[in-house]
Design an enzyme around this catalytic site. Structure first.
Site, PDB file in Angstrom:
ATOM      1  CG  ASP A 116       9.348  15.294-119.180  1.00 18.90           C
ATOM      2  OD1 ASP A 116       9.603  16.405-119.922  1.00 18.90           O
ATOM      3  OD2 ASP A 116       9.667  14.083-119.407  1.00 18.90           O
ATOM      4  CB  VAL A 117       8.925  21.085-117.481  1.00 17.00           C
ATOM      5  CG1 VAL A 117      10.470  20.954-117.777  1.00 17.00           C
ATOM      6  CG2 VAL A 117       8.560  22.617-117.571  1.00 17.00           C
TER       7      VAL A 117
END
Length: 267
Positions: A116-117
């Protein structure tokens, strides 16, 4: 012979096969000036394909076949704020943007799985579609190791519950290895080894158990580690031949019959 648009985009390094399909669904791909649809096909040297208004380089080949770049395998240390895709409709930087310009297009490179970012650490990039299929298929288990900094000090009971599995979105998580690396009253550094990769799994489980994640960093994918040799944040290195063999030895790629659509996305 005409080929599907998503195959063309994948083999010319615009996006992975799955991401190319998403580009088409979002209406960002045009075929001969018209919005492309899933199932549309392209004739080599005849049709024109655009992505976000930019013409894809010529797809004609003397043999009438789609050129297949040399198989490439990289380990990248993803920084926070970078998305694990080939392209981002919000204009955010992607893992592909961290590569030299010569590798960003025409090679078919794409990330294997996602971080995830907000998360950092190890992510594989390759243009080997068969290997990507096996590494990301739920049936195939390859452990991934994370260092996870959580708020507070999880009790023995909490850690035992995490190890045994937690009910998450109507089904239990698989057993995990969870080890305390450093502990204080305010925060605890854990090593977590998973054999599944559900969306934001570590963050969701930690939150459910009462300890929000402050930092999440993936240190290894199977036996391939960021620290041997060290890969700095935002940098990458080619996989060694023995590391590629380690990945491929997880699966007998020569004896398993692949679905036709998976064979086609191999580059």
């Amino acid at each position: 012979m005409p080929e599907r648009v998503q195959k063309i985009l994948s083999q010319w390094g615009i996006a992975s096969r799955r991401q190319a399909e998403q580009l088409i669904v979002e209406g960002r791909v045009r075929l001969n000036g018209q919005v492309a649809h899933l199932g549309d096909k392209v004739s080599l040297g005849v049709d024109h394909v655009e992505v976000d208004g930019k013409l894809v380089q010529s797809i004609a080949a003397p043999t009438g076949e789609i050129p297949r770049p040399k198989s490439l395998y990289f380990l990248l240390n993803k920084p926070a704020g970078i998305v694990s895709t080939c392209a981002d409709p919000q204009g955010r930087s992607t893992v592909i943007d961290l590569l030299p310009k010569a590798l960003q297009q025409g090679q078919g490179l794409h990330p294997v799985g996602r971080l995830d970012v907000e998360s950092t650490g190890a992510i594989l990039l390759t243009n080997d579609g068969e290997l990507t299929y096996y590494l990301t298929h739920p049936r195939h288990i390859i452990p991934k190791t994370y260092q996870v900094l959580v708020a507070g000090s999880p009790s023995s009971a909490v850690l035992r519950q995490w190890r045994q599995g937690v009910m998450l979105e109507d089904r239990n998580t698989l057993p995990a290895q969870v080890k305390v690396l450093h502990r204080s009253d305010a925060q605890t550094l854990l090593e977590v080894i998973l054999v599944e990769g559900r969306n934001r799994q570590i963050r969701k489980v930690a939150e459910q158990l009462g300890h929000s994640v402050l930092r999440l960093h993936r240190t290894a994918i199977g036996d391939i580690q960021l620290g041997r040799p060290p890969v700095l944040s935002g940098k990458y290195r080619p996989l060694e031949s023995f590391e590629i063999s380690l990945l491929k030895d997880q699966f007998d790629l020569t004896s398993i019959r692949l679905p036709a659509e998976i064979k086609e996305q191999s580059v």
